[in-house]
Design a protein around this motif. Sequence first.
Motif, short mmCIF file in Angstrom:
data_model
loop_
_atom_site.label_atom_id
_atom_site.label_comp_id
_atom_site.label_asym_id
_atom_site.label_seq_id
_atom_site.Cartn_x
_atom_site.Cartn_y
_atom_site.Cartn_z
N SER A 197 80.82 78.71 17.93
CA SER A 197 81.30 79.20 16.63
C SER A 197 80.82 78.37 15.44
CB SER A 197 82.83 79.22 16.63
OG SER A 197 83.32 77.90 16.55
N LEU A 199 82.49 76.33 13.99
CA LEU A 199 83.62 76.27 13.06
C LEU A 199 84.24 74.87 12.99
CD1 LEU A 199 85.51 79.63 13.86
CD2 LEU A 199 84.16 79.11 11.82
N ILE A 203 87.55 73.61 10.86
CA ILE A 203 88.83 73.24 11.49
C ILE A 203 89.18 71.81 11.10
CG2 ILE A 203 89.92 72.78 13.72
CD1 ILE A 203 88.27 75.18 14.81
N ARG A 231 91.17 70.63 21.83
CA ARG A 231 91.43 69.81 20.65
C ARG A 231 92.88 69.29 20.70
NH1 ARG A 231 93.82 71.43 15.90
NH2 ARG A 231 93.52 70.00 14.16
N TRP A 234 93.64 66.52 23.36
CA TRP A 234 93.34 65.12 23.01
C TRP A 234 94.43 64.53 22.13
CZ3 TRP A 234 90.78 63.47 26.64
CH2 TRP A 234 89.69 64.15 27.18
N LEU A 291 76.35 68.40 16.15
CA LEU A 291 75.63 68.46 17.42
C LEU A 291 76.32 69.46 18.33
CD1 LEU A 291 73.34 67.19 19.09
CD2 LEU A 291 74.93 65.41 19.81
N ASN A 293 77.87 71.17 21.53
CA ASN A 293 78.73 70.52 22.53
C ASN A 293 77.97 70.11 23.79
OD1 ASN A 293 81.36 69.70 23.61
ND2 ASN A 293 81.02 71.39 25.03
N MET A 297 77.57 66.19 25.32
CA MET A 297 77.83 65.72 26.69
C MET A 297 76.59 65.07 27.29
SD MET A 297 80.40 68.61 28.23
CE MET A 297 79.35 70.04 28.10
N LEU A 322 78.93 62.38 12.53
CA LEU A 322 79.45 63.75 12.66
C LEU A 322 80.21 64.24 11.43
CD1 LEU A 322 81.00 64.00 16.24
CD2 LEU A 322 79.04 65.27 15.36
N ASP A 324 82.14 66.78 11.66
CA ASP A 324 83.46 67.18 12.16
C ASP A 324 84.19 66.00 12.80
OD1 ASP A 324 82.46 66.82 14.80
OD2 ASP A 324 81.89 68.92 14.97
N VAL A 329 89.86 63.27 18.68
CA VAL A 329 89.03 64.16 19.50
C VAL A 329 87.76 63.44 19.95
CG1 VAL A 329 87.68 66.30 19.43
CG2 VAL A 329 89.94 66.23 18.36
N THR A 337 83.54 61.89 28.66
CA THR A 337 82.12 61.92 29.02
C THR A 337 81.75 60.69 29.85
OG1 THR A 337 81.68 63.10 26.98
CG2 THR A 337 79.78 62.11 28.06
C1 LIG Z 1 81.13 62.89 23.17
C2 LIG Z 1 81.78 64.01 22.38
C3 LIG Z 1 82.31 63.76 21.11
C4 LIG Z 1 82.94 64.78 20.38
N1 LIG Z 1 83.45 64.50 19.12
C5 LIG Z 1 84.07 65.48 18.42
C6 LIG Z 1 84.61 65.22 17.13
O1 LIG Z 1 84.58 64.09 16.61
N2 LIG Z 1 85.19 66.25 16.45
C7 LIG Z 1 85.27 67.51 16.99
O2 LIG Z 1 85.81 68.42 16.34
N3 LIG Z 1 84.80 67.77 18.22
C8 LIG Z 1 84.20 66.81 18.95
N4 LIG Z 1 83.70 67.09 20.20
C9 LIG Z 1 84.01 68.40 20.82
C10 LIG Z 1 82.96 69.51 20.67
O3 LIG Z 1 81.70 69.04 21.02
C11 LIG Z 1 82.92 70.09 19.25
O4 LIG Z 1 84.21 70.43 18.82
C12 LIG Z 1 82.06 71.36 19.24
O5 LIG Z 1 80.77 71.08 19.69
C13 LIG Z 1 82.01 71.92 17.82
O6 LIG Z 1 81.18 73.04 17.80
P1 LIG Z 1 81.75 74.50 17.65
O7 LIG Z 1 82.66 74.56 16.47
O8 LIG Z 1 80.60 75.43 17.68
O9 LIG Z 1 82.62 74.63 18.97
P2 LIG Z 1 83.12 75.91 19.77
O10 LIG Z 1 82.53 75.83 21.12
O11 LIG Z 1 82.90 77.15 19.01
O12 LIG Z 1 84.69 75.63 19.93
C14 LIG Z 1 85.65 76.07 18.97
C15 LIG Z 1 86.49 74.90 18.49
O13 LIG Z 1 87.23 74.35 19.57
C16 LIG Z 1 87.33 72.93 19.41
N5 LIG Z 1 86.66 72.27 20.53
C17 LIG Z 1 85.62 72.73 21.26
N6 LIG Z 1 85.30 71.86 22.24
C18 LIG Z 1 86.17 70.84 22.13
C19 LIG Z 1 86.37 69.62 22.87
N7 LIG Z 1 85.61 69.28 23.93
N8 LIG Z 1 87.34 68.78 22.46
C20 LIG Z 1 88.13 69.10 21.41
N9 LIG Z 1 87.99 70.22 20.68
C21 LIG Z 1 87.03 71.08 21.05
C22 LIG Z 1 86.63 72.59 18.10
O14 LIG Z 1 87.59 72.56 17.07
C23 LIG Z 1 85.67 73.75 17.94
O15 LIG Z 1 85.29 73.99 16.61
C24 LIG Z 1 83.05 66.08 20.95
C25 LIG Z 1 82.52 66.32 22.22
C26 LIG Z 1 81.89 65.30 22.93
C27 LIG Z 1 81.36 65.60 24.31
#
Ligand SMILES: Cc1cc2nc3c(=O)[nH]c(=O)nc-3n(C[C@H](O)[C@H](O)[C@H](O)COP(=O)(O)OP(=O)(O)OC[C@H]3O[C@@H](n4cnc5c(N)ncnc54)[C@H](O)[C@@H]3O)c2cc1C
Length: 413
Positions: A197, A199, A203, A231, A234, A291, A293, A297, A322, A324, A329, A337
Amino acid sequence: DNRGLALASKNHREIVPVFIFDRDILTTLKVDYKRLGYLVRAVALLSSQIRLYCLQASTEEALREVFRVAKPTHLYTTVSYSWSGVERNREIRKLCREYGVEYVEVFDNFLAVPEAIPQRKVYTPFYTEWTKKVDLSETSPENFTVPQLPLPALKDLNLDYSDPYPFYPEDCEKRLSTFPFEKYEELRNYPAVDGSSRLSPCIRFGVLSLREIYKRAHLRSEQFIKELAWREFWYHIALNFPQSRDLEFQVKRRNIKWENRKEHIRAFFEARTGYPIVDAGIRQLVEEKWLHNRMRMIVGSFLTKVLLVDWRIGEKFFMEHLLDYDEVVNTGNWQWTASVGADPKPFRLFNPILQAQRYDPDCAYIKTYLPELSKVPCHMLHDPLSHRLPYHRPIVNYYERIKLAKEAYQQKG
Ligand SMILES: Cc1cc2nc3c(=O)[nH]c(=O)nc-3n(C[C@H](O)[C@H](O)[C@H](O)COP(=O)(O)OP(=O)(O)OC[C@H]3O[C@@H](n4cnc5c(N)ncnc54)[C@H](O)[C@@H]3O)c2cc1C
């Protein structure tokens, strides 16, 4: 949909909305200018909807000024569950007492109240409990007026920030309404595809209501809802195990002998590990401040389990980049990881060769961020140990290193 504002407007006719650019956070955290750029635009968006006073000072100085000028009877804020947020709110509460202002904390920012969920150490049982507690009641403020006061607005501040390209808070609504949640599960793992997403900054900075996101997504993708629950998982861990801020959640993993070799750390930070998939990830992070997800990892696992570098060093590196960034989190995910955190099983290994073959099969991702390799055949980019590339030699041999990592993880301190 802001519960604090809704409650304040129910109880008071006049409200003084205030946003503080906390100088202590801006300086001590070395906040990246893109992140600040994103925040400034988010505050500007809000300022276009309500008159918002903005102060640039320490929270204490800013509030003393607001109390002196506005003479409020009450202060409304959101309950914080992050470690630094809890400390900050404690200070605010103290200050309110000093000025005789009633301090009101309102729950928001989560779909389920963290305290309402029985303590769980593993994600799946947490998720089962979490789904029972999700509260989707939205709020909207009642009519209120904002008095004209001699306090600054956003345009009066002197903030040094940069354009947050390619992420803008103005785009959050559109992204939410057009994102194909039905395809999320199928596409979310491929970093070259626009399948997640994106997003997370919306968020993180509260630009979108979580309840609205949930309502749009839940009938279309349970997998997506599960990510929102990660989220909150954590935060659940942080609340129940506050020591996990600095210490490994798993006691038996607190004495791993990290190598922390300077030349390895430098090569990782500078995207010179010689593994194209890892280096492409670091380039995306440094250039875009976001970056994918899968890549978080892969690079996180490479740093901790292949280079045997302490996860705290990776956590700090992500913090500096980052958009975000969320302290709870990020810490939870880095520990996860590195297999030292909650939800530890299985012992996860992200082999960069297999991961590249599987999730970047045509090297579209690698070639986007390492354009200097665009002419190299993809199968060679996947496996830098078997092919000599016109590129940095791999700094370590994955297969040899992983044996060392397994030993290091088994050793008792
Ligand atoms: C080493 C590492 C560090 C990370 N640090 C952060 C960080 O500082 N802030 C952060 O928001 N996310 C972090 N993440 C989680 C995740 O990688 C990101 O939330 C995600 O990549 C954001 O992209 P998206 O909005 O397209 O996610 P989508 O896949 O579209 O997921 C939707 C929403 O769900 C939440 N979400 C998704 N995966 C995770 C997860 N593993 N843990 C917690 N929430 C999640 C986020 O709010 C995300 O926007 C981290 C993951 C790893 C492996």
